[in-house]
Scaffold this active site. Structure first.
Site, PDB file in Angstrom:
ATOM      1  N   HIS A 135      -5.911  -1.210  11.521  1.00 39.47           N
ATOM      2  CA  HIS A 135      -5.357  -1.752  10.290  1.00 39.47           C
ATOM      3  C   HIS A 135      -6.276  -2.846   9.733  1.00 39.47           C
ATOM      4  O   HIS A 135      -6.815  -3.640  10.495  1.00 39.47           O
ATOM      5  CB  HIS A 135      -3.958  -2.320  10.577  1.00 39.47           C
ATOM      6  CG  HIS A 135      -3.164  -2.638   9.357  1.00 39.47           C
ATOM      7  ND1 HIS A 135      -3.135  -1.830   8.245  1.00 39.47           N
ATOM      8  CD2 HIS A 135      -2.371  -3.698   9.063  1.00 39.47           C
ATOM      9  CE1 HIS A 135      -2.354  -2.372   7.329  1.00 39.47           C
ATOM     10  NE2 HIS A 135      -1.884  -3.504   7.797  1.00 39.47           N
ATOM     11  N   CYS A 193      -5.354   0.613   3.734  1.00 35.95           N
ATOM     12  CA  CYS A 193      -5.356  -0.802   4.109  1.00 35.95           C
ATOM     13  C   CYS A 193      -6.715  -1.428   3.873  1.00 35.95           C
ATOM     14  O   CYS A 193      -6.815  -2.579   3.464  1.00 35.95           O
ATOM     15  CB  CYS A 193      -4.987  -0.931   5.572  1.00 35.95           C
ATOM     16  SG  CYS A 193      -6.153  -0.112   6.687  1.00 35.95           S
ATOM     17  N   GLN A 196       0.816  -1.217   0.000  1.00 38.93           N
ATOM     18  CA  GLN A 196       0.000   0.000   0.000  1.00 38.93           C
ATOM     19  C   GLN A 196       0.847   1.263   0.000  1.00 38.93           C
ATOM     20  O   GLN A 196       0.327   2.347  -0.294  1.00 38.93           O
ATOM     21  CB  GLN A 196      -0.949  -0.001   1.200  1.00 38.93           C
ATOM     22  CG  GLN A 196      -0.263   0.202   2.547  1.00 38.93           C
ATOM     23  CD  GLN A 196      -1.192   0.035   3.728  1.00 38.93           C
ATOM     24  OE1 GLN A 196      -1.597  -1.074   4.074  1.00 38.93           O
ATOM     25  NE2 GLN A 196      -1.558   1.138   4.353  1.00 38.93           N
ATOM     26  N   ASN A 212      -0.828  -9.333   4.773  1.00 41.58           N
ATOM     27  CA  ASN A 212      -0.719  -7.890   4.980  1.00 41.58           C
ATOM     28  C   ASN A 212      -0.500  -7.192   3.635  1.00 41.58           C
ATOM     29  O   ASN A 212      -0.351  -7.872   2.602  1.00 41.58           O
ATOM     30  CB  ASN A 212       0.430  -7.602   5.963  1.00 41.58           C
ATOM     31  CG  ASN A 212       0.308  -6.232   6.618  1.00 41.58           C
ATOM     32  OD1 ASN A 212      -0.577  -5.443   6.279  1.00 41.58           O
ATOM     33  ND2 ASN A 212       1.200  -5.951   7.553  1.00 41.58           N
TER      34      ASN A 212
END
Ligand SMILES: *[C@@H]1O[C@H](CO)[C@@H](O)[C@H](O)[C@H]1NC(C)=O
Length: 347
Positions: free
Chosen positions: A290, A153, A147, A311
């Site tokens: 997140h 996110c 990102q 992630n």
């Protein structure tokens, strides 16, 4: 790094150091010199350039503190996870939260998280789940994305879950566009790089009647104007989305056994910033800041149950971009709040 460039970096460092140290009459000990050399090497490795000597000195001091913390932690020995001097090693934890997780430390607009949430849970009656699951091995997960310094996110989390259900429904794994969400999903809560919600992203994908591909609407990492033509190209569609009943890892297990699931976590701690491998056990709180994607679960070699989490910080962070987070904790919220606000798209 090639030996010659290591050598060059070292010589440059030495030259800079002797000038600045001499001019200020500072005597540096071996530990300091080694740390300076490490910082130079690290800068080279991560392509870091600082705007001036003041900034460099400031960054060096942060780097030094972080290295000390990381090495101290790893020396501790009996921790089930390790930290490393990764690409975030010259950022304080506050800076890290601000640039990585998003504006004002939040990439999730937590207050409104459940505002649009329908209440059904289609997996409530799932009784037998496999003992382990790794959706990557079933070809349901695209490569790890990055990102960058944009707090979106939520878009990466929602897209990964959408890519998953699309593959399960159609047999086709297609990398989908986060940038479309950043640019076009701006009428509700979602605010591009300034934060958003996975549920609202699902809502957008649903009402937009689909999402374009990553290739056609590529990631820029900054807020942009919605490209309406591209947004009307639909590579994948969803019919809706559902929330996993809150604060139940048992419910989350049923969902993750069935498809990749968007989860919100508290990723604000230093250990999360520097996580490199093993089963992460915290410390972390439940201030959800997140959005990531649970793409499996399992049990480690030393018997620790974990969630496998994708992630969006590139592949150099964690276990090639993934983190294994402890599963089955005493707190009903799950570790770092992972069971608090999980949701998934339907197709
Ligand atoms: C689960 O089972 C109960 C009892 O049979 C039923 O009423 C409910 O509709 C089922 N839920 C789903 C999502 O199928």
């Amino acid at each position: 790094m090639a030996p010659t460039s290591t050598c060059l970096a070292f010589l440059v460092m030495l030259a800079l150091w002797s000038c600045s140290a001499a001019s200020r009459g500072v005597l540096l000990n071996d530990v300091e010199i080694t740390m300076l050399a490490r910082h130079e090497q690290w800068m080279y490795l991560h392509g870091r350039v600082y705007k001036d000597a003041t900034e460099k000195e400031k960054r060096f001091n942060v780097f030094k503190e972080n290295v000390k913390y990381i090495e101290q932690f790893n020396k501790g020995g009996n921790q089930p996870y390790k930290l490393s001097v990764n690409e975030f090693a010259d950022l304080t934890n506050e800076e890290f939260k601000a640039t990585r997780n998003g504006y004002k430390g939040l990439c999730l607009e937590d207050k409104l998280a459940r505002a649009t949430a329908p209440s059904t849970f289609k997996y409530e009656n799932v009784s037998a789940v496999p003992s382990t699951m790794d959706w990557r091995k079933k070809g349901v997960v695209t490569p790890v994305k990055d990102q960058g310094q944009c707090g979106c996110c939520w878009a990466f989390s929602a897209v990964a879950a959408t890519e998953g259900i699309h593959k399960l429904k159609t047999g086709k794994l297609i990398s989908l566009s986060e940038q479309e969400l950043v640019d076009c999903d701006t009428k509700g809560v979602d605010q591009g790089c300034e934060g958003g919600l996975m549920d609202d992203a699902f809502h957008f994908i649903m009402s937009n009647k689909g999402l374009d591909t990553e290739i056609n609407y590529p990631y820029k990492g900054v807020d942009g104007t919605c490209n309406a033509k591209k947004a009307s190209t639909h590579a994948a569609q969803i019919t809706g989305f559902e929330d996993v009943p809150a604060n139940s890892e048992a419910a989350l297990l049923k969902a993750v056994a069935s498809q990749p699931v968007s989860v919100a976590i508290d990723a604000g701690g230093s250990d999360f910033q520097f996580y490199s491998s093993g089963v992460f056990t915290g410390s972390c709180g439940t201030d959800l800041d997140h959005g990531v994607t649970a793409v499996g679960y399992g049990v480690s070699n030393d018997g620790m149950k974990y969630w496998l989490v994708k992630n969006s910080w590139g592949t150099s962070w964690g276990e090639s971009g993934y983190i294994r987070m402890q599963r089955g904790v005493d707190a009903k919220e799950g570790l770092c709040g992972i069971a608090m606000e999980a949701s998934y798209p339907t197709a």
